[in-house]
Every structure is written in structure tokens, then in C-alpha cells.
Design a protein around this motif. Structure first.
Motif, PDB file in Angstrom:
ATOM      1  N   THR A 165     -34.881 -44.656 -74.334  1.00 11.29           N
ATOM      2  CA  THR A 165     -34.175 -44.102 -73.176  1.00 11.29           C
ATOM      3  C   THR A 165     -34.789 -44.591 -71.869  1.00 11.29           C
ATOM      4  O   THR A 165     -34.069 -44.975 -70.938  1.00 11.29           O
ATOM      5  CB  THR A 165     -34.195 -42.565 -73.231  1.00 11.29           C
ATOM      6  OG1 THR A 165     -33.642 -42.137 -74.460  1.00 11.29           O
ATOM      7  CG2 THR A 165     -33.425 -41.971 -72.077  1.00 11.29           C
ATOM      8  N   ILE A 166     -36.097 -44.587 -71.799  1.00  9.71           N
ATOM      9  CA  ILE A 166     -36.774 -45.053 -70.587  1.00  9.71           C
ATOM     10  C   ILE A 166     -36.516 -46.544 -70.371  1.00  9.71           C
ATOM     11  O   ILE A 166     -36.255 -46.983 -69.249  1.00  9.71           O
ATOM     12  CB  ILE A 166     -38.287 -44.750 -70.669  1.00  9.71           C
ATOM     13  CG1 ILE A 166     -38.516 -43.251 -70.524  1.00  9.71           C
ATOM     14  CG2 ILE A 166     -39.064 -45.506 -69.603  1.00  9.71           C
ATOM     15  CD1 ILE A 166     -39.932 -42.809 -70.781  1.00  9.71           C
ATOM     16  N   HIS A 197     -48.039 -41.960 -77.481  1.00 12.41           N
ATOM     17  CA  HIS A 197     -47.527 -40.833 -78.259  1.00 12.41           C
ATOM     18  C   HIS A 197     -47.139 -41.179 -79.690  1.00 12.41           C
ATOM     19  O   HIS A 197     -46.789 -40.292 -80.461  1.00 12.41           O
ATOM     20  CB  HIS A 197     -46.316 -40.218 -77.545  1.00 12.41           C
ATOM     21  CG  HIS A 197     -46.621 -39.751 -76.166  1.00 12.41           C
ATOM     22  ND1 HIS A 197     -47.435 -38.668 -75.896  1.00 12.41           N
ATOM     23  CD2 HIS A 197     -46.231 -40.227 -74.964  1.00 12.41           C
ATOM     24  CE1 HIS A 197     -47.528 -38.494 -74.601  1.00 12.41           C
ATOM     25  NE2 HIS A 197     -46.802 -39.435 -73.999  1.00 12.41           N
ATOM     26  N   GLN A 242     -45.224 -45.637 -73.845  1.00 12.32           N
ATOM     27  CA  GLN A 242     -44.821 -44.392 -74.525  1.00 12.32           C
ATOM     28  C   GLN A 242     -45.175 -44.446 -76.013  1.00 12.32           C
ATOM     29  O   GLN A 242     -45.700 -43.476 -76.563  1.00 12.32           O
ATOM     30  CB  GLN A 242     -43.314 -44.175 -74.376  1.00 12.32           C
ATOM     31  CG  GLN A 242     -42.892 -43.725 -73.008  1.00 12.32           C
ATOM     32  CD  GLN A 242     -43.280 -42.288 -72.757  1.00 12.32           C
ATOM     33  OE1 GLN A 242     -43.104 -41.427 -73.601  1.00 12.32           O
ATOM     34  NE2 GLN A 242     -43.847 -42.050 -71.584  1.00 12.32           N
ATOM     35  N   TYR A 258     -42.077 -40.839 -80.637  1.00 12.99           N
ATOM     36  CA  TYR A 258     -41.458 -40.859 -79.309  1.00 12.99           C
ATOM     37  C   TYR A 258     -40.564 -42.088 -79.106  1.00 12.99           C
ATOM     38  O   TYR A 258     -40.271 -42.460 -77.973  1.00 12.99           O
ATOM     39  CB  TYR A 258     -42.544 -40.829 -78.224  1.00 12.99           C
ATOM     40  CG  TYR A 258     -43.031 -39.435 -77.928  1.00 12.99           C
ATOM     41  CD1 TYR A 258     -42.629 -38.774 -76.789  1.00 12.99           C
ATOM     42  CD2 TYR A 258     -43.881 -38.783 -78.800  1.00 12.99           C
ATOM     43  CE1 TYR A 258     -43.064 -37.489 -76.513  1.00 12.99           C
ATOM     44  CE2 TYR A 258     -44.319 -37.501 -78.548  1.00 12.99           C
ATOM     45  CZ  TYR A 258     -43.909 -36.858 -77.402  1.00 12.99           C
ATOM     46  OH  TYR A 258     -44.332 -35.582 -77.140  1.00 12.99           O
ATOM     47  N   PRO A 296     -37.271 -42.471 -79.558  1.00 15.25           N
ATOM     48  CA  PRO A 296     -36.045 -42.225 -78.782  1.00 15.25           C
ATOM     49  C   PRO A 296     -36.296 -42.128 -77.275  1.00 15.25           C
ATOM     50  O   PRO A 296     -35.527 -42.661 -76.467  1.00 15.25           O
ATOM     51  CB  PRO A 296     -35.515 -40.903 -79.329  1.00 15.25           C
ATOM     52  CG  PRO A 296     -36.104 -40.786 -80.686  1.00 15.25           C
ATOM     53  CD  PRO A 296     -37.430 -41.479 -80.610  1.00 15.25           C
ATOM     54  N   GLN A 297     -37.384 -41.488 -76.882  1.00 19.58           N
ATOM     55  CA  GLN A 297     -37.714 -41.393 -75.462  1.00 19.58           C
ATOM     56  C   GLN A 297     -38.064 -42.766 -74.889  1.00 19.58           C
ATOM     57  O   GLN A 297     -37.697 -43.087 -73.753  1.00 19.58           O
ATOM     58  CB  GLN A 297     -38.880 -40.423 -75.229  1.00 19.58           C
ATOM     59  CG  GLN A 297     -38.533 -38.980 -75.469  1.00 19.58           C
ATOM     60  CD  GLN A 297     -38.715 -38.561 -76.911  1.00 19.58           C
ATOM     61  OE1 GLN A 297     -38.804 -39.380 -77.818  1.00 19.58           O
ATOM     62  NE2 GLN A 297     -38.745 -37.260 -77.143  1.00 19.58           N
ATOM     63  N   ALA A 298     -38.760 -43.578 -75.658  1.00 15.49           N
ATOM     64  CA  ALA A 298     -39.130 -44.916 -75.202  1.00 15.49           C
ATOM     65  C   ALA A 298     -37.889 -45.780 -74.999  1.00 15.49           C
ATOM     66  O   ALA A 298     -37.788 -46.523 -74.015  1.00 15.49           O
ATOM     67  CB  ALA A 298     -40.082 -45.574 -76.199  1.00 15.49           C
TER      68      ALA A 298
END
Length: 147
Positions: A70-71, A60, A56, A64, A66-68
Motif C-alpha cells: 500500500t505504501i 516488521h 516496512q 506487514y 499488505p501495508q508495504a
């Protein structure tokens, strides 16, 4: 994390080590499938979490993050969820049908000279796992084919 959650995780690990991993039981208990998935996930998911988060960020950029995270937390939580379920299940009381079958198994084992106590009114799945483990070690395969 509270102490109770850590206790449940420890009970799940102990239950996973006690339960006999025999294919015949997979038709009657979900433990076989949950334990196989959890055993596979324990070493594999941290690696997948790192790879997913790194991909991620690589694709990106740092926006990104926060998304990384979370994943990565999702992947890490999968084996923990399995251990929590197993810990909860090990303390769960047995239904009457399993209580009767466990008592039949324990009397059969006592007839063979195995030191095993019958299940009481407050028996749980961990007690059943102990009896099943002793039964799979002592009883011949013809008994299990009748199931």
C-alpha cells in the motif's frame, strides 16, 4: 486502465513539455508548481516506494506485506496524479479573462511576424500554453516585467 486514462496521462506529459517553465507565470497559474513537483516526482518516487516498502518489511517482517504494498503504491501514484491533473487541465476551457489576454498576446505576436492564430471560443489551456511558449521565446523581458 481505460484508454481515456492513458490518453489523459499522455496529454499531461505533452502539456508539461509545452508549458513555459517561467517563474513569472507561477503567480497566475498553478501549472508551474504542479509541473515542478511532477518532474521531481517522476524519477524520485519509484525509488522512495521501494525504500519505504523494504523498510516496512525489514522492520516488521513479512506479516506487514499488505501495508508495504500500500505504501509503495501510494508513492508510485503521486507522479501519476500530477500527470492526470495536467492532462485534465490541458483540455479544460479557458475563462473569459484568460481568453482575452491570450488573444492580446497572439495579436502582439502576429505584429512581430510570428505565425500564431488567435484563440477561438473553445480554446483550452493547451492552446494558451502554445501562445505563452511562443511569447516567451519572442517577446522581450520588459513586457513580462509589466505583469
Amino acid at each position: 486502465m481505460s484508454i481515456q486514462v492513458l490518453k489523459t496521462l499522455g496529454e499531461g506529459r505533452r502539456y508539461m513539455k509545452t508549458w513555459p517553465m517561467v517563474r513569472q507565470l507561477s503567480y497566475y497559474f498553478p501549472e508551474y508548481r504542479v509541473m515542478r513537483a511532477t518532474k521531481l516526482a517522476l524519477p524520485l518516487m519509484p525509488l522512495l516506494a521501494i525504500l519505504a516498502a523494504a523498510s516496512q518489511l525489514y522492520l516488521h517482517g513479512w506479516s506487514y506485506l499488505p501495508q508495504a504494498i500500500t505504501i509503495a503504491l501510494f508513492f508510485i501514484s503521486l507522479p501519476i496524479q500530477g500527470l492526470l491533473w495536467l492532462g485534465w487541465r490541458s483540455r479544460h476551457p479557458l475563462p473569459l479573462s484568460l481568453l482575452d489576454w491570450g488573444n492580446q498576446l497572439s495579436t502582439k505576436l502576429m505584429q512581430l511576424g510570428v505565425n500564431c492564430r488567435p484563440l477561438g471560443a473553445k480554446a483550452c489551456y493547451f492552446d494558451m500554453a502554445l501562445i505563452l511558449k511562443a511569447a516567451f521565446e519572442r517577446l522581450d523581458a520588459s513586457y513580462w516585467e509589466e505583469l
